[in-house]
Write an enzyme that holds these catalytic residues in place. Structure first.
Site, PDB file in Angstrom:
ATOM      1  N   ASP B 150       0.860  -1.185   0.000  1.00  0.00           N
ATOM      2  CA  ASP B 150       0.000   0.000   0.000  1.00  0.00           C
ATOM      3  C   ASP B 150       0.893   1.230   0.000  1.00  0.00           C
ATOM      4  O   ASP B 150       1.535   1.534   1.005  1.00  0.00           O
ATOM      5  CB  ASP B 150      -0.903   0.022   1.247  1.00  0.00           C
ATOM      6  N   LYS B 213      -6.954   3.200  -3.328  1.00  0.00           N
ATOM      7  CA  LYS B 213      -7.384   3.186  -1.932  1.00  0.00           C
ATOM      8  C   LYS B 213      -7.623   4.611  -1.484  1.00  0.00           C
ATOM      9  O   LYS B 213      -6.867   5.507  -1.846  1.00  0.00           O
ATOM     10  CB  LYS B 213      -6.285   2.497  -1.109  1.00  0.00           C
ATOM     11  N   LYS B 249     -10.290   0.025  -2.543  1.00  0.00           N
ATOM     12  CA  LYS B 249     -10.182  -0.192  -1.106  1.00  0.00           C
ATOM     13  C   LYS B 249     -10.490   1.087  -0.341  1.00  0.00           C
ATOM     14  O   LYS B 249      -9.637   1.962  -0.242  1.00  0.00           O
ATOM     15  CB  LYS B 249      -8.779  -0.693  -0.749  1.00  0.00           C
TER      16      LYS B 249
END
Lengths: 287, 313
Positions: B150, B213, B249
């Site tokens: 991430d 995300k 996400k």
């Protein structure tokens, strides 16, 4: 100019220091003397119970950690506020079908009851706590701590003094609670929420819902986050249901059977202590 | 929606000039209205139970705190594999997300469970270091055993309008990651407008993100439904243009089962059933897991649950 139009009060619930309507949007009619329509009260749903229990849980740690003296001050304050709105309560009780004399007695007793339990807040722990002799190098002591979230179910017939006699000792002992107002006569108990709200009582300590008791009692008493139940409905099937639901997570249950709530025997510290847990500490004390 | 031309579908290779495809203005009121309308959808009984379990299986169970310890990570991994004692037939979560220094611990614990080890990298959460340090951080996390990375984008550069910097940055992290799954954190709470959110989404997708995300969870507001809807639409438009599926996400601030279900409705209504799987949708969360468990148990027992009977973390 025509006569002025009356401004009627919308009776709502008291949850988390606010006065929301029922999540369900439902209401039911409340009647007074001679079947006169008094108001539409909220017919709460299980989601209102959920919200109210959540609010009491959120309020619990703050309320129990206030100093006993401070809690007492807030209970005195409730009495003072109630005193100031005496006439409103008397009028509300009369409308609900109680005689004028009886209504006055009931409101006076309600005010005095908060004063009575206000006095106990910083005294019961000394009396019901103890220093215990033990056969080792420990200083061993026990003292009462609040049990947590209470489900309070006052008698169906009592409009004000029943709810007050159950709320006062419960919060004096540092608990927070969700109370079901009387189904047929909920108005005085709902108005009581307004008094609590202006008495420095932190939001969520007392939550008051109205509605059909056979819908609400099963949900409230089976809620796993409720720690104890104080019931004064004397119907066998209701008591049985409460006992069974309490068994889910071993809630403490107290069924209070007397119905004469004006009787001074309701003024006793046992009402506080019945919802306390005794905590014992072993403090090493050798040198 | 215009029909994608065959020329666009054939070009699978992401390229910079497409990052500058003009963005149509975002109708902010329209986005909010659509979110509000979808939030009113009611999911009950069996569908609710299935949706709650699905949401549980989509969680990236996350701990990103300075006080994280080996013990905490081990505990979290056990919870990831077996969310609640005494409840059979529960799915495990999708991944466990930790800081790079905790990756090896997590990877060891998760061996054989089918749960992925994810790591934040690129100097999460602010990302205010040189590109070289970001690349090293990413390499370190991968060496430690991270299967998913991430990364955060440089919001400062993005807001300056230095889009090619942001694009190149993502592309170079992509290069380091190779086969490792790359999620790109836009930090929508710092981007200001939904137009920026859309632009950043397009950039990240075209620079090679596997997932986009919303947030780090360290900035308020974290994930919001309007930002998520805009990002989902970016994914949809990219898919229609190229046939390439990118995952989504939302992360941060999603603590309640009800919110999770609302996000699933947004997802289903924007991208269709093909995205309703942990392969293409994740929740970055920690406390959400417990609320989902409490709601699942509520559905099964009919009784409202108490946090007292669930693990603390």
């Amino acid at each position: 100019m025509a006569d002025r139009v009356d401004v009627l009060k919308t009776y709502k619930t008291y949850v988390g220091g606010a006065f929301p309507r029922s999540e369900s949007g439902r209401t039911y009619k409340v009647y007074g003397k001679n079947d006169q329509l008094l108001a539409n009260a909220c017919r709460c749903s299980r989601k209102d119970i959920r919200d109210a229990v959540e609010a009491s849980r959120a309020a619990f740690s703050g309320w129990k950690s206030l100093s006993a003296h401070h809690r007492g001050q807030i209970l005195y304050r409730i009495s003072e506020m109630l005193e100031g709105r005496k006439e409103q309560f008397v009028e509300e009780l009369i409308k609900s079908g109680i005689s004028k004399k009886q209504s006055r007695m009931e409101v006076d007793a309600a005010i005095d009851r908060f004063i009575y339990f206000a006095g106990w807040t910083d005294k019961y722990a000394q009396i019901y706590g103890s220093i215990n002799p033990v056969a080792s190098d420990h200083f061993n002591f026990s003292y009462p701590e609040p049990i947590g979230i209470l489900a309070v179910i006052p008698p169906e017939t009592s409009r004000l003094i029943g709810p007050v006699s159950m709320i006062a000792p419960a919060i004096a002992g540092g608990n927070t609670l969700v109370m079901l107002a009387s189904q047929t006569h909920p108005l005085a108990a709902i108005t009581l929420g307004e008094v609590l709200h202006v008495s420095d009582l932190p939001a969520g300590v007392v939550n008051i819902l109205s509605g059909y008791r056979d819908e609400l009692i099963p949900v409230l008493t089976s809620h796993m986050d409720v720690n104890a139940i104080w019931n004064s409905v004397e119907k066998q099937e209701v008591m049985k249901q409460i006992d069974e639901n309490a068994a889910l997570n071993i809630k403490r249950v107290v069924h209070t059977e007397q119905d004469d709530w004006l009787d001074p025997r309701h003024e006793n510290p046992y009402s506080i202590v019945q919802f306390q847990e005794i905590k014992t500490t072993w403090h090493p004390s050798g040198y | 929606m215009t029909k994608p031309s065959s020329e666009l579908i054939s070009s699978q290779q992401p390229s910079l000039h497409k990052a500058y495809l003009p963005v149509s203005p975002i109708d902010e009121v329209g986005v909010r209205e659509r979110v509000a309308r979808l939030n009113r959808r009611s999911i009950k009984k069996d569908s609710k139970k299935e949706a709650l379990k699905l949401a549980l299986s989509m969680i990236d169970l996350t701990t990103l705190e300075g006080k994280d310890s080996t013990g905490k990570v081990i505990q979290l991994c056990r919870k990831a594999a077996r969310p609640h004692a005494g409840m059979a037939s529960l799915p495990h979560v999708a991944a466990v997300c930790v800081y790079p220094s905790m990756v090896s611990t997590a990877r060891k614990q998760l061996e054989g469970t089918g749960i992925f080890t994810a790591s934040v990298a690129t100097s999460f959460p602010a990302g205010m270091v040189s590109l070289k340090q970001k690349l090293d951080d990413t390499r370190y996390a991968i060496e430690q055993g991270a299967e998913e990375i991430d990364m955060v984008i440089s919001r400062g550069e993005f807001l300056k309008g230095n889009y090619s910097y942001v694009y190149d940055e993502i592309a170079s992290i992509r290069e380091v990651c190779q086969e490792v799954h790359l999620k790109v954190i836009l930090e929508t709470g710092e981007l200001g407008t939904l137009e920026h959110v859309r632009k950043a989404s397009d950039l990240a997708i075209r620079a090679g993100a596997d997932f986009i995300k919303t947030s780090t969870g360290k900035i308020a507001p974290a994930a919001t439904q309007p930002a998520t809807l805009v990002m989902l639409e970016a994914i949809r438009d990219h898919y229609l243009a190229t046939g390439h599926k990118v995952g989504m996400k939302p992360a941060g601030g999603i603590r309640k089962a009800k919110q999770a279900l609302q996000y699933l409705v947004l997802l289903r209504e924007t991208l269709g059933a093909g995205w309703v799987t942990p392969e293409y949708f994740r929740f970055g969360a920690s406390s959400l897991a417990n609320d989902l468990l409490m709601q699942i148990l509520k559905q099964e027992t009919g009784v409202y649950q108490s946090a007292d009977y669930f693990s603390i973390d």
